[in-house]
Design a protein around this motif. Structure first.
Motif, PDB file in Angstrom:
ATOM      1  N   ARG A  41       0.865  -1.179   0.000  1.00  0.00           N
ATOM      2  CA  ARG A  41       0.000   0.000   0.000  1.00  0.00           C
ATOM      3  C   ARG A  41       0.899   1.225   0.000  1.00  0.00           C
ATOM      4  O   ARG A  41       1.917   1.260   0.676  1.00  0.00           O
ATOM      5  CB  ARG A  41      -0.897   0.018   1.228  1.00  0.00           C
ATOM      6  CG  ARG A  41      -1.877  -1.122   1.244  1.00  0.00           C
ATOM      7  CD  ARG A  41      -3.203  -0.640   1.814  1.00  0.00           C
ATOM      8  NE  ARG A  41      -4.174  -1.687   1.761  1.00  0.00           N
ATOM      9  CZ  ARG A  41      -5.131  -1.762   0.850  1.00  0.00           C
ATOM     10  NH1 ARG A  41      -5.232  -0.839  -0.063  1.00  0.00           N
ATOM     11  NH2 ARG A  41      -5.996  -2.735   0.861  1.00  0.00           N
ATOM     12  N   PHE A  42       0.497   2.212  -0.759  1.00  0.00           N
ATOM     13  CA  PHE A  42       1.233   3.462  -0.751  1.00  0.00           C
ATOM     14  C   PHE A  42       0.261   4.604  -1.015  1.00  0.00           C
ATOM     15  O   PHE A  42      -0.720   4.432  -1.731  1.00  0.00           O
ATOM     16  CB  PHE A  42       2.380   3.450  -1.777  1.00  0.00           C
ATOM     17  CG  PHE A  42       1.933   3.323  -3.201  1.00  0.00           C
ATOM     18  CD1 PHE A  42       1.842   4.438  -4.013  1.00  0.00           C
ATOM     19  CD2 PHE A  42       1.608   2.083  -3.743  1.00  0.00           C
ATOM     20  CE1 PHE A  42       1.439   4.329  -5.332  1.00  0.00           C
ATOM     21  CE2 PHE A  42       1.202   1.964  -5.059  1.00  0.00           C
ATOM     22  CZ  PHE A  42       1.118   3.080  -5.853  1.00  0.00           C
ATOM     23  N   PRO A  43       0.530   5.756  -0.409  1.00  0.00           N
ATOM     24  CA  PRO A  43      -0.357   6.892  -0.638  1.00  0.00           C
ATOM     25  C   PRO A  43      -0.171   7.432  -2.054  1.00  0.00           C
ATOM     26  O   PRO A  43       0.953   7.566  -2.524  1.00  0.00           O
ATOM     27  CB  PRO A  43       0.085   7.920   0.409  1.00  0.00           C
ATOM     28  CG  PRO A  43       1.487   7.548   0.718  1.00  0.00           C
ATOM     29  CD  PRO A  43       1.609   6.066   0.510  1.00  0.00           C
ATOM     30  N   VAL A  44      -1.257   7.687  -2.698  1.00  0.00           N
ATOM     31  CA  VAL A  44      -1.202   8.176  -4.077  1.00  0.00           C
ATOM     32  C   VAL A  44      -2.071   9.414  -4.184  1.00  0.00           C
ATOM     33  O   VAL A  44      -3.215   9.417  -3.745  1.00  0.00           O
ATOM     34  CB  VAL A  44      -1.730   7.104  -5.064  1.00  0.00           C
ATOM     35  CG1 VAL A  44      -1.752   7.638  -6.473  1.00  0.00           C
ATOM     36  CG2 VAL A  44      -0.896   5.847  -4.984  1.00  0.00           C
ATOM     37  N   ALA A  45      -1.515  10.450  -4.752  1.00  0.00           N
ATOM     38  CA  ALA A  45      -2.281  11.661  -5.033  1.00  0.00           C
ATOM     39  C   ALA A  45      -2.547  11.699  -6.529  1.00  0.00           C
ATOM     40  O   ALA A  45      -1.635  11.520  -7.329  1.00  0.00           O
ATOM     41  CB  ALA A  45      -1.499  12.899  -4.609  1.00  0.00           C
ATOM     42  N   THR A  46      -3.804  11.888  -6.902  1.00  0.00           N
ATOM     43  CA  THR A  46      -4.148  11.976  -8.312  1.00  0.00           C
ATOM     44  C   THR A  46      -5.018  13.205  -8.542  1.00  0.00           C
ATOM     45  O   THR A  46      -5.629  13.728  -7.621  1.00  0.00           O
ATOM     46  CB  THR A  46      -4.935  10.734  -8.789  1.00  0.00           C
ATOM     47  OG1 THR A  46      -6.176  10.682  -8.094  1.00  0.00           O
ATOM     48  CG2 THR A  46      -4.166   9.451  -8.564  1.00  0.00           C
ATOM     49  N   SER A  47      -5.056  13.604  -9.779  1.00  0.00           N
ATOM     50  CA  SER A  47      -5.976  14.681 -10.137  1.00  0.00           C
ATOM     51  C   SER A  47      -7.394  14.115 -10.141  1.00  0.00           C
ATOM     52  O   SER A  47      -7.598  12.896 -10.169  1.00  0.00           O
ATOM     53  CB  SER A  47      -5.623  15.229 -11.522  1.00  0.00           C
ATOM     54  OG  SER A  47      -5.862  14.238 -12.502  1.00  0.00           O
ATOM     55  N   ASP A  48      -8.369  14.989 -10.130  1.00  0.00           N
ATOM     56  CA  ASP A  48      -9.759  14.538 -10.204  1.00  0.00           C
ATOM     57  C   ASP A  48     -10.001  13.766 -11.499  1.00  0.00           C
ATOM     58  O   ASP A  48     -10.671  12.735 -11.500  1.00  0.00           O
ATOM     59  CB  ASP A  48     -10.725  15.726 -10.126  1.00  0.00           C
ATOM     60  CG  ASP A  48     -10.795  16.330  -8.738  1.00  0.00           C
ATOM     61  OD1 ASP A  48     -10.444  15.636  -7.758  1.00  0.00           O
ATOM     62  OD2 ASP A  48     -11.213  17.497  -8.635  1.00  0.00           O
ATOM     63  N   ALA A  49      -9.427  14.258 -12.595  1.00  0.00           N
ATOM     64  CA  ALA A  49      -9.611  13.588 -13.890  1.00  0.00           C
ATOM     65  C   ALA A  49      -9.002  12.188 -13.871  1.00  0.00           C
ATOM     66  O   ALA A  49      -9.598  11.236 -14.384  1.00  0.00           O
ATOM     67  CB  ALA A  49      -8.985  14.421 -15.004  1.00  0.00           C
ATOM     68  N   ALA A  50      -7.820  12.036 -13.270  1.00  0.00           N
ATOM     69  CA  ALA A  50      -7.177  10.718 -13.198  1.00  0.00           C
ATOM     70  C   ALA A  50      -8.001   9.766 -12.343  1.00  0.00           C
ATOM     71  O   ALA A  50      -8.158   8.591 -12.689  1.00  0.00           O
ATOM     72  CB  ALA A  50      -5.769  10.853 -12.643  1.00  0.00           C
ATOM     73  N   HIS A  51      -8.541  10.268 -11.253  1.00  0.00           N
ATOM     74  CA  HIS A  51      -9.353   9.423 -10.380  1.00  0.00           C
ATOM     75  C   HIS A  51     -10.633   8.979 -11.083  1.00  0.00           C
ATOM     76  O   HIS A  51     -11.040   7.813 -10.986  1.00  0.00           O
ATOM     77  CB  HIS A  51      -9.690  10.167  -9.081  1.00  0.00           C
ATOM     78  CG  HIS A  51     -10.330   9.296  -8.074  1.00  0.00           C
ATOM     79  ND1 HIS A  51     -11.683   9.296  -7.847  1.00  0.00           N
ATOM     80  CD2 HIS A  51      -9.804   8.367  -7.239  1.00  0.00           C
ATOM     81  CE1 HIS A  51     -11.974   8.407  -6.920  1.00  0.00           C
ATOM     82  NE2 HIS A  51     -10.845   7.827  -6.521  1.00  0.00           N
ATOM     83  N   ARG A  52     -11.245   9.886 -11.833  1.00  0.00           N
ATOM     84  CA  ARG A  52     -12.451   9.522 -12.596  1.00  0.00           C
ATOM     85  C   ARG A  52     -12.130   8.455 -13.638  1.00  0.00           C
ATOM     86  O   ARG A  52     -12.882   7.501 -13.815  1.00  0.00           O
ATOM     87  CB  ARG A  52     -13.058  10.756 -13.267  1.00  0.00           C
ATOM     88  CG  ARG A  52     -13.831  11.648 -12.314  1.00  0.00           C
ATOM     89  CD  ARG A  52     -14.640  12.692 -13.060  1.00  0.00           C
ATOM     90  NE  ARG A  52     -13.817  13.543 -13.915  1.00  0.00           N
ATOM     91  CZ  ARG A  52     -13.232  14.676 -13.534  1.00  0.00           C
ATOM     92  NH1 ARG A  52     -13.382  15.111 -12.289  1.00  0.00           N
ATOM     93  NH2 ARG A  52     -12.520  15.380 -14.377  1.00  0.00           N
ATOM     94  N   GLN A  53     -10.990   8.610 -14.321  1.00  0.00           N
ATOM     95  CA  GLN A  53     -10.589   7.623 -15.331  1.00  0.00           C
ATOM     96  C   GLN A  53     -10.346   6.261 -14.699  1.00  0.00           C
ATOM     97  O   GLN A  53     -10.739   5.235 -15.252  1.00  0.00           O
ATOM     98  CB  GLN A  53      -9.324   8.079 -16.063  1.00  0.00           C
ATOM     99  CG  GLN A  53      -9.563   9.157 -17.079  1.00  0.00           C
ATOM    100  CD  GLN A  53     -10.347   8.629 -18.246  1.00  0.00           C
ATOM    101  OE1 GLN A  53     -11.571   8.745 -18.300  1.00  0.00           O
ATOM    102  NE2 GLN A  53      -9.666   8.032 -19.194  1.00  0.00           N
ATOM    103  N   LEU A  54      -9.699   6.245 -13.544  1.00  0.00           N
ATOM    104  CA  LEU A  54      -9.451   4.983 -12.855  1.00  0.00           C
ATOM    105  C   LEU A  54     -10.766   4.320 -12.473  1.00  0.00           C
ATOM    106  O   LEU A  54     -10.949   3.117 -12.668  1.00  0.00           O
ATOM    107  CB  LEU A  54      -8.576   5.201 -11.622  1.00  0.00           C
ATOM    108  CG  LEU A  54      -8.301   3.953 -10.774  1.00  0.00           C
ATOM    109  CD1 LEU A  54      -7.560   2.899 -11.587  1.00  0.00           C
ATOM    110  CD2 LEU A  54      -7.518   4.331  -9.525  1.00  0.00           C
TER     111      LEU A  54
END
Length: 78
Positions: free
Chosen positions: A10-23
């Motif tokens: 497990r590792f902390p990941v920061a993503t943009s809103d767009a990246a999170h939506r794509q995931l």
């Protein structure tokens, strides 16, 4: 019966809103939970890097956002 693979890292990941939506969209389309979807993407990154569109989009992203991981040379630019 599908093989059960333990997710052990497990590792902390920061993503943009767009990246999170794509995931989330990718996970929904494939029937995977977001952790397993991200695991699939990272485990297959070498194959994904072969795609010409991927290389082009990566170049655009780096040009737009620059380097942040130590600000050293990118892979292959030594």
């Amino acid at each position: 019966m599908p093989r059960t693979e333990r997710l052990t890292r497990r590792f902390p990941v920061a993503t943009s809103d767009a990246a999170h939506r794509q995931l989330r969209r990718f996970a929904d389309r494939t029937g995977l939970d977001p952790d397993r979807a991200l695991t699939f993407i990272l485990e297959n990154l070498g194959d994904l890097e072969q795609e010409v569109r991927f290389q082009h989009r990566l170049q655009l992203y780096v040009a737009r956002h620059g380097q942040t991981a130590g600000d050293g040379p990118a892979k292959g630019e030594r």
